[in-house]
Motif scaffolding. Structure first.
Motif, mmCIF file in Angstrom:
data_model
loop_
_atom_site.group_PDB
_atom_site.id
_atom_site.type_symbol
_atom_site.label_atom_id
_atom_site.label_comp_id
_atom_site.label_asym_id
_atom_site.label_seq_id
_atom_site.Cartn_x
_atom_site.Cartn_y
_atom_site.Cartn_z
ATOM 1 N N LYS A 1 -14.336 -3.484 3.970
ATOM 2 C CA LYS A 1 -12.833 -4.066 4.458
ATOM 3 C C LYS A 1 -12.123 -4.084 3.014
ATOM 4 O O LYS A 1 -12.543 -4.611 2.165
ATOM 5 C CB LYS A 1 -13.146 -5.397 4.986
ATOM 6 N N ALA A 2 -10.911 -3.721 3.244
ATOM 7 C CA ALA A 2 -9.787 -3.801 2.107
ATOM 8 C C ALA A 2 -8.680 -4.620 2.508
ATOM 9 O O ALA A 2 -8.277 -4.392 3.403
ATOM 10 C CB ALA A 2 -9.700 -2.606 1.408
ATOM 11 N N LYS A 3 -8.167 -5.240 1.227
ATOM 12 C CA LYS A 3 -6.783 -6.046 1.554
ATOM 13 C C LYS A 3 -6.107 -5.422 0.523
ATOM 14 O O LYS A 3 -6.550 -5.601 -0.887
ATOM 15 C CB LYS A 3 -6.770 -7.557 1.453
ATOM 16 N N SER A 4 -4.938 -4.567 0.420
ATOM 17 C CA SER A 4 -4.494 -3.904 -0.506
ATOM 18 C C SER A 4 -3.021 -4.567 -1.091
ATOM 19 O O SER A 4 -2.552 -3.758 -1.929
ATOM 20 C CB SER A 4 -4.075 -2.564 0.104
ATOM 21 N N GLU A 5 -2.520 -5.592 -0.815
ATOM 22 C CA GLU A 5 -1.512 -6.138 -1.490
ATOM 23 C C GLU A 5 -0.274 -5.084 -1.468
ATOM 24 O O GLU A 5 0.399 -4.774 -2.388
ATOM 25 C CB GLU A 5 -1.715 -6.527 -2.685
ATOM 26 N N GLY A 6 0.059 -4.656 -0.025
ATOM 27 C CA GLY A 6 1.239 -3.707 -0.045
ATOM 28 C C GLY A 6 1.047 -2.129 -0.294
ATOM 29 O O GLY A 6 1.827 -1.291 -0.097
ATOM 30 N N ARG A 7 -0.024 -1.696 -0.394
ATOM 31 C CA ARG A 7 -0.370 -0.294 -0.801
ATOM 32 C C ARG A 7 -0.908 0.343 0.501
ATOM 33 O O ARG A 7 -1.514 -0.219 1.250
ATOM 34 C CB ARG A 7 -1.403 0.075 -1.994
ATOM 35 N N ASN A 8 -0.634 1.598 0.962
ATOM 36 C CA ASN A 8 -1.058 2.185 1.966
ATOM 37 C C ASN A 8 -2.429 3.132 1.654
ATOM 38 O O ASN A 8 -2.396 4.329 1.163
ATOM 39 C CB ASN A 8 -0.179 3.395 2.290
#
Length: 127
Positions: free
Chosen positions: A43-50
């Protein structure tokens, strides 16, 4: 093949570091045949990156998997006016990946369609 080369040729010291969070969780689950097997959740949370893919890189192997966007809850979707947020996940049976020590890489796609491999600074040992 070009995506594999992004990771294969990536230098963890020279590349930009991933700005966000990445979690891996191992758990047991039942297969269709009702067998209990290990699986790995990324699982990743990307802070606005695709983030579109993630890769596992060891000395011997490179694997690339798709990251699936996680839908917002109904309340968050109404507030943000977007069905998806910037969380991504992927789950795979552990036996599908050979035992080894892996670096976890993330592959981002910019608005122009260009891909870039970013080191996550996370390693995972599968045995």
């Amino acid at each position: 093949l070009p995506l594999i080369n992004l990771i294969k040729n990536g230098n963890k010291n020279a590349n930009e570091k991933f700005k966000g969070t990445l979690d891996t969780t191992m758990s047991k689950a039942l297969t269709i045949a009702q067998e209990s097997k290990d699986r790995v959740l990324f699982k990743a949370k990307s802070e606005g990156r695709n983030i579109v893919y993630f890769g596992l890189k060891s000395v011997k192997n490179v694997f690339i998997f798709p990251f699936v966007p996680v839908p917002n809850t109904v309340i968050k979707a109404l507030i943000s006016q977007s069905y998806y947020n910037f969380d991504f996940s992927y789950e795979i049976w552990k036996e599908k990946i050979p035992a080894d020590d892996y670096e976890v890489w993330l592959i981002e796609k910019d608005r122009f369609g260009n891909f870039k491999a970013v080191i996550s600074q996370k390693n995972i040992r599968l045995n």
